[in-house]
Design a protein around this motif. Sequence first.
Motif, PDB file in Angstrom:
ATOM      1  N   PHE A 131       0.877  -1.176   0.000  1.00 37.35           N
ATOM      2  CA  PHE A 131       0.000   0.000   0.000  1.00 37.35           C
ATOM      3  C   PHE A 131       0.914   1.226   0.000  1.00 37.35           C
ATOM      4  O   PHE A 131       1.053   1.919   1.002  1.00 37.35           O
ATOM      5  CB  PHE A 131      -0.906   0.014   1.233  1.00 37.35           C
ATOM      6  CG  PHE A 131      -1.801  -1.192   1.370  1.00 37.35           C
ATOM      7  CD1 PHE A 131      -3.113  -1.149   0.914  1.00 37.35           C
ATOM      8  CD2 PHE A 131      -1.346  -2.362   1.970  1.00 37.35           C
ATOM      9  CE1 PHE A 131      -3.953  -2.248   1.053  1.00 37.35           C
ATOM     10  CE2 PHE A 131      -2.174  -3.471   2.116  1.00 37.35           C
ATOM     11  CZ  PHE A 131      -3.483  -3.413   1.650  1.00 37.35           C
ATOM     12  N   ASP A 151      -0.014   0.311  -5.438  1.00 42.52           N
ATOM     13  CA  ASP A 151      -1.125   1.075  -4.865  1.00 42.52           C
ATOM     14  C   ASP A 151      -2.246   1.123  -5.897  1.00 42.52           C
ATOM     15  O   ASP A 151      -1.987   1.195  -7.107  1.00 42.52           O
ATOM     16  CB  ASP A 151      -0.707   2.498  -4.486  1.00 42.52           C
ATOM     17  CG  ASP A 151      -1.642   3.099  -3.439  1.00 42.52           C
ATOM     18  OD1 ASP A 151      -1.250   3.151  -2.262  1.00 42.52           O
ATOM     19  OD2 ASP A 151      -2.770   3.492  -3.800  1.00 42.52           O
ATOM     20  N   ALA A 174      -4.603  -4.772  -3.727  1.00 46.78           N
ATOM     21  CA  ALA A 174      -3.570  -5.443  -2.938  1.00 46.78           C
ATOM     22  C   ALA A 174      -3.873  -6.917  -2.726  1.00 46.78           C
ATOM     23  O   ALA A 174      -2.974  -7.767  -2.799  1.00 46.78           O
ATOM     24  CB  ALA A 174      -3.398  -4.736  -1.596  1.00 46.78           C
ATOM     25  N   LEU A 226       2.962  -3.773   5.145  1.00 47.04           N
ATOM     26  CA  LEU A 226       1.572  -3.398   4.926  1.00 47.04           C
ATOM     27  C   LEU A 226       1.231  -2.113   5.683  1.00 47.04           C
ATOM     28  O   LEU A 226       1.473  -2.018   6.887  1.00 47.04           O
ATOM     29  CB  LEU A 226       0.642  -4.518   5.411  1.00 47.04           C
ATOM     30  CG  LEU A 226       0.917  -5.921   4.870  1.00 47.04           C
ATOM     31  CD1 LEU A 226       0.016  -6.933   5.564  1.00 47.04           C
ATOM     32  CD2 LEU A 226       0.718  -5.954   3.360  1.00 47.04           C
ATOM     33  N   PRO A 244      -2.168  -0.388   5.246  1.00 52.55           N
ATOM     34  CA  PRO A 244      -3.484  -0.161   4.639  1.00 52.55           C
ATOM     35  C   PRO A 244      -4.204   1.001   5.299  1.00 52.55           C
ATOM     36  O   PRO A 244      -3.761   1.495   6.347  1.00 52.55           O
ATOM     37  CB  PRO A 244      -4.213  -1.486   4.938  1.00 52.55           C
ATOM     38  CG  PRO A 244      -3.617  -1.930   6.245  1.00 52.55           C
ATOM     39  CD  PRO A 244      -2.165  -1.541   6.160  1.00 52.55           C
ATOM     40  N   SER A 292     -11.833   0.970  -0.980  1.00 52.94           N
ATOM     41  CA  SER A 292     -11.081  -0.053  -0.262  1.00 52.94           C
ATOM     42  C   SER A 292     -11.939  -0.709   0.818  1.00 52.94           C
ATOM     43  O   SER A 292     -12.588  -0.028   1.619  1.00 52.94           O
ATOM     44  CB  SER A 292      -9.844   0.569   0.387  1.00 52.94           C
ATOM     45  OG  SER A 292      -9.183  -0.373   1.201  1.00 52.94           O
ATOM     46  N   TYR A 318     -10.717  -2.044   3.276  1.00 51.22           N
ATOM     47  CA  TYR A 318     -10.044  -1.749   4.542  1.00 51.22           C
ATOM     48  C   TYR A 318     -10.661  -0.521   5.225  1.00 51.22           C
ATOM     49  O   TYR A 318     -10.344  -0.240   6.377  1.00 51.22           O
ATOM     50  CB  TYR A 318      -8.546  -1.543   4.309  1.00 51.22           C
ATOM     51  CG  TYR A 318      -7.847  -2.812   3.920  1.00 51.22           C
ATOM     52  CD1 TYR A 318      -7.349  -3.685   4.886  1.00 51.22           C
ATOM     53  CD2 TYR A 318      -7.713  -3.178   2.577  1.00 51.22           C
ATOM     54  CE1 TYR A 318      -6.728  -4.876   4.530  1.00 51.22           C
ATOM     55  CE2 TYR A 318      -7.100  -4.368   2.212  1.00 51.22           C
ATOM     56  CZ  TYR A 318      -6.616  -5.211   3.192  1.00 51.22           C
ATOM     57  OH  TYR A 318      -6.016  -6.402   2.847  1.00 51.22           O
TER      58      TYR A 318
END
Length: 356
Positions: free
Chosen positions: A33, A54, A216, A230, A232, A271, A273
């Motif tokens: 990321f 990314d 990702a 990572l 994120p 995302s 996330y």
Amino acid sequence: MNYIGSKYSLLPFIDECIVKITGNKPSTFCDLFAGTGVVGKYFKRKGYRIIANDIQYYSYVLNRQYITNHKILLFKGLETEIPELNNVLFKENKIEVVCNYLNRLNGVKGFVYNNFCAGEKEKENQRLYYTNENGAKCDTIRIKIQQWYNESKITEEEYFFLLATLIENVDKVANTASVYGAFLKKIKASAQKPLTMKPVEMIYNNQEYEVYNEDANKLVRKIKTDILYLDPPYNQRQYSANYHVLETIAKYDNPLLKGKTGMRDYSNQKSDYCNKRKVKDTFEDLIMNADAKYIFLSYNNEGLLTFDEIKEIMTEKGEYGYFSVQYNRFKADNESKTRHIKANFTTEYLHYVVCK
């Protein structure tokens, strides 16, 4: 660039922790990321072979420059259009000649001028992201870079160098409180300065690198690395919304813009996330499908994932541990008179697992 979640000030901490676990021998380092590339650049200087990725295209542009580019750019295809290139004593200085040429071009009223500036008084959508002069200059430079590339006058490496230089410098004169979720009602002092193509950093060496512009969780299934780093998103703040103007300048694809802030469609860049319901499953999927010797995760104590959730998932992969440090969280530009996040501290964790 003043970037949400930037690890610039944490680089010594991250480096120290990684060396404690892996040793000090450079190896393959994957920044999954990557954002603006500050972590990848740091480890590139240390001799690591970098893989960067990314989902944002402007981020891909920056990493194509900072990570992939590692040799002197000569701009041979521009020697006729820019005769000064033939008189440069040191090859490294040719990038300055090209940037100075772009600085001298007269501004034109293109997409940035028409959509991200005040423009003419009678215009309905007066978005004050840039002054009229800087918007027009941005259009001119962006159009010229693309023209050179389409006509094969510059190489792919030279193209991404120039495009990254434009993105970095146009961000410096943006009339925002650091992110592009909104513009300021009045032009602040830094935004009144003229847009200037100041060459971005070049890191020269003999390594080869890989940079991707992918999801990702899909990419992790296709790569192998020694160190997987990572970083994120931590919360519900979508990067695609907060940096949409830079995305549009990077792509220069004349998108349909919506609303007062001129948002482009970013539905394919959202995302998981940033989604409380999806983040745990998404993170577990990433960790379980990673092919790495070591995995490191930067995450703070206010993220959507809890400490216990992270520990539970990473422990399944191998020997788990963590480091922590107090960190001054991101806040918006002090010049802004809009509401901004108060300056206080949060705890930044660097979780790690030595994979089975």
